[in-house]
Write a protein that holds these residues in place. Structure first.
Motif, short mmCIF file in Angstrom:
data_model
loop_
_atom_site.label_atom_id
_atom_site.label_comp_id
_atom_site.label_asym_id
_atom_site.label_seq_id
_atom_site.Cartn_x
_atom_site.Cartn_y
_atom_site.Cartn_z
N LYS A 87 1.05 -1.80 -0.10
CA LYS A 87 -0.32 -0.08 0.17
C LYS A 87 0.65 1.40 -0.28
N VAL A 88 2.08 0.88 1.07
CA VAL A 88 3.12 2.29 0.75
C VAL A 88 3.32 2.49 -0.14
N LEU A 89 4.27 1.25 -0.81
CA LEU A 89 4.42 1.88 -2.47
C LEU A 89 3.59 2.11 -3.48
N ARG A 90 2.49 2.01 -3.52
CA ARG A 90 1.20 2.47 -4.40
C ARG A 90 0.56 3.57 -4.35
N VAL A 91 0.17 4.27 -2.93
CA VAL A 91 0.47 5.86 -2.88
C VAL A 91 1.91 5.99 -3.40
N CYS A 92 2.64 6.03 -2.76
CA CYS A 92 4.13 6.52 -3.25
C CYS A 92 4.35 6.97 -4.76
N LEU A 93 4.04 5.94 -5.28
CA LEU A 93 3.89 5.81 -6.61
C LEU A 93 2.79 6.31 -7.35
N SER A 94 1.50 6.45 -7.26
CA SER A 94 0.54 7.24 -7.62
C SER A 94 0.75 8.46 -7.20
N GLY A 139 9.61 15.03 -4.16
CA GLY A 139 10.11 14.65 -3.19
C GLY A 139 9.45 13.89 -2.21
N LEU A 140 8.41 13.92 -2.18
CA LEU A 140 7.36 13.60 -0.93
C LEU A 140 7.14 12.28 -1.95
N ALA A 141 6.52 12.04 -3.19
CA ALA A 141 6.44 10.75 -3.59
C ALA A 141 7.77 9.70 -4.04
N SER A 142 8.54 10.92 -3.20
CA SER A 142 9.80 9.60 -3.99
C SER A 142 10.27 8.77 -2.61
N SER A 143 9.88 9.87 -1.11
CA SER A 143 10.81 9.25 -0.09
C SER A 143 10.73 8.15 0.42
N ALA A 144 9.84 7.30 0.68
CA ALA A 144 9.83 5.97 0.83
C ALA A 144 9.88 5.15 0.47
N ILE A 202 6.74 10.26 -16.28
CA ILE A 202 5.72 9.48 -16.17
C ILE A 202 6.17 8.31 -16.85
N ALA A 203 7.16 7.84 -17.87
CA ALA A 203 7.56 6.04 -17.97
C ALA A 203 7.64 6.18 -17.08
N LEU A 204 8.86 6.40 -16.35
CA LEU A 204 10.15 5.62 -14.92
C LEU A 204 9.09 5.14 -14.22
N VAL A 205 7.53 6.95 -13.72
CA VAL A 205 6.64 6.23 -12.91
C VAL A 205 5.72 4.63 -13.38
N GLY A 206 5.69 5.13 -14.09
CA GLY A 206 4.55 3.92 -15.26
C GLY A 206 5.41 3.13 -14.68
N LEU A 228 8.00 1.22 -13.28
CA LEU A 228 7.13 0.84 -11.53
C LEU A 228 6.04 0.68 -11.15
N LEU A 229 5.30 1.01 -11.64
CA LEU A 229 4.09 1.09 -11.33
C LEU A 229 3.72 -0.80 -11.94
N LEU A 230 4.47 -1.23 -13.44
CA LEU A 230 4.17 -1.73 -14.26
C LEU A 230 4.87 -3.03 -12.81
N GLY A 231 6.00 -2.69 -12.70
CA GLY A 231 7.16 -3.57 -11.81
C GLY A 231 6.57 -3.78 -10.43
N LEU A 232 5.70 -3.43 -9.84
CA LEU A 232 5.40 -3.34 -8.29
C LEU A 232 4.17 -4.94 -9.00
N THR A 233 3.83 -4.40 -9.77
CA THR A 233 1.91 -5.28 -10.55
C THR A 233 2.79 -6.59 -10.56
N LEU A 234 3.82 -6.11 -11.69
CA LEU A 234 3.90 -7.87 -11.55
C LEU A 234 5.02 -8.54 -10.84
N LEU A 235 5.61 -8.08 -9.20
CA LEU A 235 6.59 -8.06 -8.66
C LEU A 235 4.73 -9.06 -7.72
N ARG A 236 4.01 -8.03 -7.12
CA ARG A 236 3.09 -9.35 -6.50
C ARG A 236 2.30 -9.67 -7.23
N ALA A 237 2.04 -9.66 -8.99
CA ALA A 237 1.50 -11.05 -9.19
C ALA A 237 3.09 -12.41 -9.19
N ARG A 238 3.80 -12.38 -8.71
CA ARG A 238 4.94 -13.47 -8.66
C ARG A 238 4.51 -14.31 -7.44
#
Length: 387
Positions: free
Chosen positions: A273-280, A304-309, A364-368, A370-380
């Motif tokens: 949840k923390v990662l989803r909030v930060c990346l969003s 900066g706030l989004a990147s912090s955690a 935008i591409a980098l954050v996108g 990272l969100l894709l990586g988080l989704t793949l990690l969760r699925a794995r």
């Protein structure tokens, strides 16, 4: 606490925090003193830039070396040795008046800095086990605090009429002093070695590790790209140079404050949840930059706030989902170093060829990704646990 008594665990954790303030000061020294180093060596700015490359190469070698050393030898002895090497390098910088010699010294500083960085992160994971994410966040806040303190040290030295060299020597003295308390404290051990009743360690999964390494590289590349290029982007976009120079300060201000705020947040929410909030939040900031929804100063604060955690949370999650070892931490810091070198180096040519719009699109591409990586990690992970 998985490998130490409660009191001992608190003492070693406090030691790592203080060490990280000092490491932050060491890393932050190069930027403010760069003009003085260029003058000392008789180099132009284009020539002195090789110091960054030398430090980065040392960082990549140290990432792999530190993992091997931490796994094979007493962790605190490794940290103390690297701290003494770091102190020696800091002491030698003002005496290295030939650019070639200074380049070698910066290579060794990069090696020592990342060895202490990766080693302390690994030992903190071994100290706190699954409860490590808030402690990791606090550790990285201390690193940012050191980064923010070192310009004040340099200003104080110069205002007293001393040479810039005294900033290096004062930090070297501090680093030397920190090595001795570590030698008097027993080092944490890997949890699966120190405790026989520990639950089964996470499975070894090459794909899981690959996704983590990719995400670390993307995140550090994104952080370094924003911090390194937002001022240039501001100037190219028409912002006054003095105002544009403040943008990176705003970014680091909220990044450091966010890491402090993330300590209780990580205790309340799951890492996912923390990662989803930060990346969003980061995606919103990048979109706001692209579509001009917010002033550039607010975007810098928001990003900066989004990147912090992200880094401390991702690092703590990796400890939960993969076997914790110095070698794994070394690979993580190697991937981070590669991302921090490769992605920012693409930004200049992109801005030159595609104009200022390329900067927010890249974010935008980098954050996108990272969100894709988080989704793949969760699925794995779900696939591996069968849930």
């Amino acid at each position: 606490m998985p490998t130490l008594t409660l009191d001992h665990g608190r003492r070693v954790t406090l030691s790592y925090f203080v060490v990280f303030i000092a490491i932050g000061m060491c890393v932050g020294l190069l930027g403010p003193t760069l003009p003085y180093l260029a003058d000392m060596t008789g180099s132009g700015m284009s020539q002195i830039a090789i110091l960054f490359t030398a430090r980065a190469l040392g960082t990549m070698l140290g990432s792999v070396l530190s993992g091997i050393l931490i796994d094979r030898f007493d962790g605190h002895r490794v940290l103390a040795t690297m701290l003494l090497l770091l102190a020696a390098g800091l002491t030698a910088v003002p005496f290295s008046q030939a650019l070639a010699l200074l380049t070698v010294v910066l290579f060794l500083l990069g090696l020592a800095e990342v060895s202490v960085n990766a080693g302390a992160n690994t030992l903190l994971l071994w100290t706190h086990g699954p409860a490590s994410p808030p402690w990791i966040s606090a550790l990285h806040f201390c690193f940012g605090l050191g980064n923010m303190l070192i310009p004040l040290v340099l200003v104080a030295v110069l205002r007293q009429g001393f040479s810039f060299a005294w900033a290096f020597w004062l930090v070297a003295l501090c680093v030397t002093a920190l090595s001795f308390p570590l030698l008097r404290q027993s080092s944490p051990k890997p949890p699966d070695i120190a405790i026989t009743h520990r639950s089964a360690p996470p499975p070894r999964d090459g794909w899981r590790l690959a996704i983590f390494l990719l995400m670390f590289g993307l995140y550090v590349g994104m952080e370094v790209t924003f911090a390194g290029w937002v001022t240039a982007y501001g100037v190219l976009s028409g912002t006054a140079p003095a105002d544009a120079a403040l943008l990176v300060t705003l970014f680091w201000l909220t990044l450091s404050a966010g890491r402090l705020l993330a300590i209780p947040l990580i205790r309340l929410l799951s890492p996912w949840k923390v990662l989803r909030v930060c990346l969003s939040l980061g995606l919103f900031g990048a979109l706001a930059l692209h579509f001009l929804w917010l002033p550039l100063s607010l975007v810098a604060l928001l990003f900066g706030l989004a990147s912090s955690a992200i880094f401390p949370t991702l690092f703590g999650l990796s400890n939960q989902l993969m076997p914790s070892s110095g070698r794994t931490t070394g690979w993580i810091f190697l991937a981070s170093g590669l991302g921090g070198m490769a992605i920012p180096s693409l930004t200049g040519p992109l801005l030159e060829r595609a104009g200022t719009n390329a900067f927010p699109v890249l974010l935008i591409a980098l954050v996108g990704l990272l969100l894709l990586g988080l989704t793949l990690l969760r699925a794995r992970v779900k696939r591996g646990t069968g849930c």
